[in-house]
Design an enzyme around this catalytic site. Structure first.
Site, PDB file in Angstrom:
ATOM      1  N   THR A  23      -4.705   5.770 -21.606  1.00  0.00           N
ATOM      2  CA  THR A  23      -4.572   4.458 -20.992  1.00  0.00           C
ATOM      3  C   THR A  23      -3.246   3.890 -21.470  1.00  0.00           C
ATOM      4  OG1 THR A  23      -5.809   3.512 -22.842  1.00  0.00           O
ATOM      5  CG2 THR A  23      -7.034   3.924 -20.812  1.00  0.00           C
ATOM      6  N   GLU A  81      -0.394   4.921  -0.374  1.00  0.00           N
ATOM      7  CA  GLU A  81      -1.146   6.171  -0.540  1.00  0.00           C
ATOM      8  C   GLU A  81      -0.215   7.375  -0.475  1.00  0.00           C
ATOM      9  OE1 GLU A  81      -2.155   3.724   1.413  1.00  0.00           O
ATOM     10  OE2 GLU A  81      -4.351   3.623   1.531  1.00  0.00           O
ATOM     11  N   ARG A 111      -3.096  -2.823 -18.124  1.00  0.00           N
ATOM     12  CA  ARG A 111      -4.225  -1.905 -17.953  1.00  0.00           C
ATOM     13  C   ARG A 111      -3.773  -0.826 -16.978  1.00  0.00           C
ATOM     14  NH1 ARG A 111      -8.250  -4.687 -20.530  1.00  0.00           N
ATOM     15  NH2 ARG A 111      -9.545  -2.852 -20.317  1.00  0.00           N
ATOM     16  N   LYS A 124      -3.676   0.036 -24.644  1.00  0.00           N
ATOM     17  CA  LYS A 124      -4.184  -0.048 -26.016  1.00  0.00           C
ATOM     18  C   LYS A 124      -2.982  -0.086 -26.962  1.00  0.00           C
ATOM     19  CE  LYS A 124      -8.675   2.044 -24.977  1.00  0.00           C
ATOM     20  NZ  LYS A 124      -8.625   2.727 -23.684  1.00  0.00           N
ATOM     21  N   TYR A 172       0.858  -1.194   0.000  1.00  0.00           N
ATOM     22  CA  TYR A 172       0.000   0.000   0.000  1.00  0.00           C
ATOM     23  C   TYR A 172       0.888   1.237   0.000  1.00  0.00           C
ATOM     24  CZ  TYR A 172      -5.019  -0.744   0.306  1.00  0.00           C
ATOM     25  OH  TYR A 172      -6.327  -0.984   0.001  1.00  0.00           O
ATOM     26  N   ASP A 214      -7.533  13.276 -24.779  1.00  0.00           N
ATOM     27  CA  ASP A 214      -7.586  11.884 -24.319  1.00  0.00           C
ATOM     28  C   ASP A 214      -7.006  11.049 -25.466  1.00  0.00           C
ATOM     29  OD1 ASP A 214      -8.256   9.271 -23.828  1.00  0.00           O
ATOM     30  OD2 ASP A 214     -10.327   9.667 -23.236  1.00  0.00           O
TER      31      ASP A 214
END
Ligand code: DSN
Length: 424
Positions: free
Chosen positions: A226, A54, A235, A229, A52, A200
């Site tokens: 992203t 954060e 991803r 692609k 983790y 985008d």
């Protein structure tokens, strides 16, 4: 580190093997999908999934993040290098995927009810570009431009809408637009009306990296993408924002804030908790892969393959929206073929050719069963297919859609696929 799943969970192991087999034995023409390298997949399945973290590098809320900081900074530095960016661009590699990345930008730059100008879903925009079914259409006030009858953006119409509506943000970048985007023109329109200019580039990021599509960076204030692609990574998503662009005054509740800072805050703590550090490492791996000279060849081949597929389908009498393609995708208009997009998608799947149905400009049919199919070449190009195979694929599509026994076609698809491994 393989073979464990087979011992501990045969059900999941069997399903994963079945999906890998499906991917190997079918021709994937989904424009937004690709095949990540085994190195990317190794990073995804690494020990990093246990952590983790954060916060951002040097400012984490939990201990034990020295290595994670290095990974995140490495991914950011590689993203900057790949797209030729200087220190005036901030990079955030934490968004979990494209929709949350776009959401973070809107939350940073817009207030509920604010207007933004974007392409409609039916003309090739994305759900998060203000579609009524998405948060982006519910919380904000999207103004939509579309394409002309020729399937191309009418930049004068975009300008007219911008001048009339005075949006706070102008958005370019699409999920189903086969032509080169004139980022310079969009940038000029945004400046003229005092709007932020957001791009985008999720679909075309790999093409921009390979230098086969113009870069949005000279003109944009914010760029989202992203990573899975045409960029061929895991991803995930990245947000790039100019650190010398300030939030419009009075918006942040503080005196002065860069849009970069506002966006970083919108990602964390605004929208997300801990980033997926295994994903961040895999993004770093894919960015290194995309810097290799071979990636330029790859990007060029994606575009050449799409052009070859469009031309071969035209020879079979298919109407291609806008008359062809400049990028990795093409839209086949089936209105004169007596078959809907959904029927075509289903029939092609039976033949082992995987596609996605799509709206075509001025589509008389509903989104669930529209009049077209969208075909893209990033995944088949990763497998090593070239123009010759595109001609074969066009032939197979023609036969599958004109009803010549799909099981026989499937055998030919399998044979073609067997020559091109889906793992690399
Ligand atoms: N699902 C992606 C596409 O197919 O374009 C966009 O999110």
């Amino acid at each position: 580190m393989t073979g464990y799943l087979k011992k501990t969970d045969q059900e999941v192991a069997r399903l994963i093997a079945a999906e890998a087999k499906r991917q190997q034995e079918t021709i994937n023409l989904i424009a937004s999908e690709n095949i990540a390298s085994l190195a990317v997949r190794e990073a995804l399945g690494s020990a990093l999934t246990n952590k983790y973290s954060e916060g951002y590098a040097g400012k984490r809320y939990y201990a034990g993040n020295a290595v994670i900081d290095e990974i995140e900074e490495l991914a950011k530095a590689r993203a900057r290098k790949l797209f030729g960016l200087g220190k005036n661009w901030s990079v955030n590699v934490q968004p979990l995927s494209g929709s949350p990345a776009n959401m973070a930008v809107y939350f940073a730059l817009l207030k509920p009810g604010d207007k933004f100008l974007a392409m409609s879903l039916s003309s090739g925009g994305h759900l998060t570009h203000g579609d009524p079914a998405s948060f982006s259409g519910k919380l904000f006030s999207p103004i939509h431009y579309g394409v002309g009858k020729d399937g191309r953006i009418d930049y004068e119409e975009v300008r007219r809408l911008a001048v009339r509506e005075k949006p706070k943000l102008v958005l370019a970048g699409f999920t189903a637009y086969p032509r080169t985007i004139d980022f310079k023109k969009f940038g000029e329109i945004a400046r003229e009306v005092g709007a932020y200019f957001m791009v985008d580039m999720a679909h075309i990021a790999g093409l921009v990296a390979a230098g086969v599509h113009p870069s949005p960076f000279p003109y944009a204030d914010v760029v989202t993408t992203t990573t899975h692609k045409s960029l061929r990574g895991p991803r995930g998503a990245i947000i790039f924002s100019r650190i010398d662009r300030m939030l419009k005054s009075g918006e942040s509740g503080e005196k002065e804030m860069t849009i970069a800072r506002a966006i970083n805050r919108a990602v964390f703590p605004g929208l997300q908790g801990g980033p997926h550090d295994n994903q961040t490492a895999a993004i770093a791996v894919c960015l290194k892969e995309a810097m290799k000279p071979a990636f330029k060849t790859y990007g060029k081949q994606i575009v050449e393959n799409a052009a070859a597929l469009a031309a071969a389908l035209q020879k079979h009498g298919f109407h291609i929206v806008s008359g062809g393609t400049d990028n990795h995708l093409l839209l086949v208009d089936l209105t004169d073929k007596n078959i809907s997009g959904l029927e075509a998608q289903t029939r092609l799947e039976e033949a082992g050719i995987i596609t996605s149905r799509t709206m075509i400009p001025y589509d008389p049919r509903p989104p669930f069963d529209p009049s077209g199919i969208r075909l893209g070449t990033p995944a088949v190009t990763t497998r090593g297919m070239k123009e010759k195979e595109m001609v074969q694929i066009a032939h197979l599509i023609h036969e599958a859609l004109t009803g010549k026994g799909n099981s026989a076609i499937r055998k030919r698809v399998n044979l073609l696929c067997s020559r091109f491994p889906a793992e690399n």
